[in-house]
Write a protein that holds these residues in place. Structure first.
Motif, PDB file in Angstrom:
ATOM      1  N   ASN A  25     -35.614  23.166  70.874  1.00 49.63           N
ATOM      2  CA  ASN A  25     -36.025  23.729  69.563  1.00 49.63           C
ATOM      3  C   ASN A  25     -36.936  22.777  68.771  1.00 49.63           C
ATOM      4  OD1 ASN A  25     -34.387  25.874  70.299  1.00 49.63           O
ATOM      5  ND2 ASN A  25     -32.704  25.256  68.979  1.00 49.63           N
ATOM      6  N   ASP A  61     -36.228  28.148  70.902  1.00 49.43           N
ATOM      7  CA  ASP A  61     -36.386  28.694  72.260  1.00 49.43           C
ATOM      8  C   ASP A  61     -37.762  28.436  72.879  1.00 49.43           C
ATOM      9  OD1 ASP A  61     -33.794  29.563  72.517  1.00 49.43           O
ATOM     10  OD2 ASP A  61     -34.251  31.707  72.531  1.00 49.43           O
ATOM     11  N   ASP A  83     -36.092  26.210  77.236  1.00 46.53           N
ATOM     12  CA  ASP A  83     -36.496  25.057  76.428  1.00 46.53           C
ATOM     13  C   ASP A  83     -35.666  23.806  76.707  1.00 46.53           C
ATOM     14  OD1 ASP A  83     -34.423  26.509  75.230  1.00 46.53           O
ATOM     15  OD2 ASP A  83     -35.067  26.088  73.191  1.00 46.53           O
ATOM     16  N   ASN A  84     -34.603  23.899  77.497  1.00 45.37           N
ATOM     17  CA  ASN A  84     -33.916  22.712  78.020  1.00 45.37           C
ATOM     18  C   ASN A  84     -34.319  22.446  79.473  1.00 45.37           C
ATOM     19  OD1 ASN A  84     -31.322  23.802  76.038  1.00 45.37           O
ATOM     20  ND2 ASN A  84     -31.961  21.682  75.875  1.00 45.37           N
ATOM     21  N   ARG A 107     -25.674  31.103  68.963  1.00 38.71           N
ATOM     22  CA  ARG A 107     -26.728  32.138  69.067  1.00 38.71           C
ATOM     23  C   ARG A 107     -26.266  33.423  68.369  1.00 38.71           C
ATOM     24  NH1 ARG A 107     -30.762  30.451  72.683  1.00 38.71           N
ATOM     25  NH2 ARG A 107     -31.707  32.501  72.808  1.00 38.71           N
ATOM     26  N   ARG A 152     -27.519  27.597  61.211  1.00 33.76           N
ATOM     27  CA  ARG A 152     -26.654  26.834  62.121  1.00 33.76           C
ATOM     28  C   ARG A 152     -26.071  25.573  61.501  1.00 33.76           C
ATOM     29  NH1 ARG A 152     -29.606  26.942  68.028  1.00 33.76           N
ATOM     30  NH2 ARG A 152     -28.734  28.934  68.714  1.00 33.76           N
TER      31      ARG A 152
END
Ligand code: HSE
Length: 328
Positions: free
Chosen positions: A32, A38, A159-160, A206, A253
């Motif tokens: 992120n 994402d 994205d990881n 999420r 979050r």
């Protein structure tokens, strides 16, 4: 032991007769990166996960041991992120029945926001590709590692796994079709990671997100996304700093992370360019101009958590440019 692929096109993808075992390290990642939910992620030097694969005569992929997870990760091959990634790779190259024993060494906390499941999937798929003498390029391995993510957290985000596999800072421009771009970062950019001793489940993190985003916030976020990329590539530290702002995900979050505001303020007061949630949290990251600042920022953030009685671990690292590496 030699295996012949069913498809004639893939008949060359035989494991070498002399190599039966391999160990691979894959790095943790910050997904992120504030404004790029994402779509942005970068790799760090440590922590990371290690995997050992051994080819056997018994057909199928098996998890023979997982060390460092306190028995919490699934041992069934069809439920584990690393073995799922390996299985989907083997199916693709026409070797679905290849016998592979897997030992996974979890060297980072679970549910930490450090890309733990991605590192396991990446280590697995990179290792099996090496054992098979690289039928696919590293970039081509991304979709198989994404399958591991789907099992781990219900969403096949890249994205990881993208930065863990490719190293460096990665932009996922598109998911359909998958379009992953690796961009330059300043040579002296350092990352501070602080993992407070609490757990946040990615599925939950999420689930709480809103499905609708206002036009005003979309415009602000797009400006920061463009600014961050331009700032990294120029490089322009002030622009990086102004762009490390997330008006969409972080406000929602951050309520899952006690002392988030205090830790962020401590990072910024001690010279961080910016600070936000790493992946889905609870870890927080800060980007800094040099190693000394990054270390000071880490100590200040840890102190902010400690003031509320929360223990934490801190890591300081350059942006990892290599991605996975064979270690045995
Ligand atoms: N982009 C993902 C998320 C990363 O924030 O849910 C999860 O590690």
């Amino acid at each position: 032991m030699r295996f012949r692929a069913k498809s004639s096109n893939l008949a060359l993808y035989l494991p070498p007769s002399h190599v039966k075992s391999i160990s691979v390290f894959a790095p943790a990642t910050v997904a992120n990166v504030a404004c790029g939910f994402d779509i942005f992620g970068f790799a760090v030097d440590n922590p990371g996960d290690k995997i050992t694969l051994t080819l056997t005569d018994e057909p199928g992929v098996r998890i023979t041991d997982i060390i460092g997870d306190d028995g919490r990760l699934p041992r069934e091959a069809h439920r584990n992120t690393a073995s799922i990634a390996i299985q989907s790779f083997l199916k693709h190259i026409g070797q679905p029945d290849l016998g592979v024993d897997v030992i996974l060494y979890k060297q980072m906390p679970l549910g930490s926001g450090l890309g733990s499941s991605a590192a396991s999937a990446v280590a697995g798929v990179f290792a099996i590709n090496e054992l098979m003498e690289r039928p696919l390029t590293t970039r081509e391995l991304i979709p198989f590692a994404m399958e591991g993510e789907r099992i781990a957290c219900g969403s096949a985000h890249a994205d990881n796994v993208g930065p863990s596999l490719l190293g460096g800072f990665v932009v996922v421009r598109s998911y359909q079709p998958l379009d992953v771009i690796r961009i330059q970062t300043p040579a002296t950019l350092f990352c501070t990671l602080v993992h407070p001793d609490i757990e946040v489940n990615t599925k939950d993190a999420r689930f709480i997100l809103k499905n609708e985003v206002s036009l005003k916030n979309t415009i602000t976020q797009m400006g920061n996304v463009a600014g961050l990329i331009a700032g990294l590539m120029t490089p322009d530290y002030d622009l990086i700093s102004r762009s490390l702002v997330d008006v969409i995900i972080e406000p929602v979050r951050s309520i899952l992370i006690p002392e988030f505001a205090e830790a962020k303020q401590a990072a910024l007061q001690n010279g961080a360019l910016g600070c936000s949630i790493s992946g889905s949290g609870p870890s927080m990251f800060a980007l800094c101009r040099d190693q000394e600042t990054a270390s000071r920022v880490g100590e200040a953030m840890q102190q902010a958590f400690l003031n509320a009685g929360i223990m934490s671990e801190a890591y300081v690292s350059e942006i990892n440019q290599q991605g996975p590496k064979v270690i045995d």
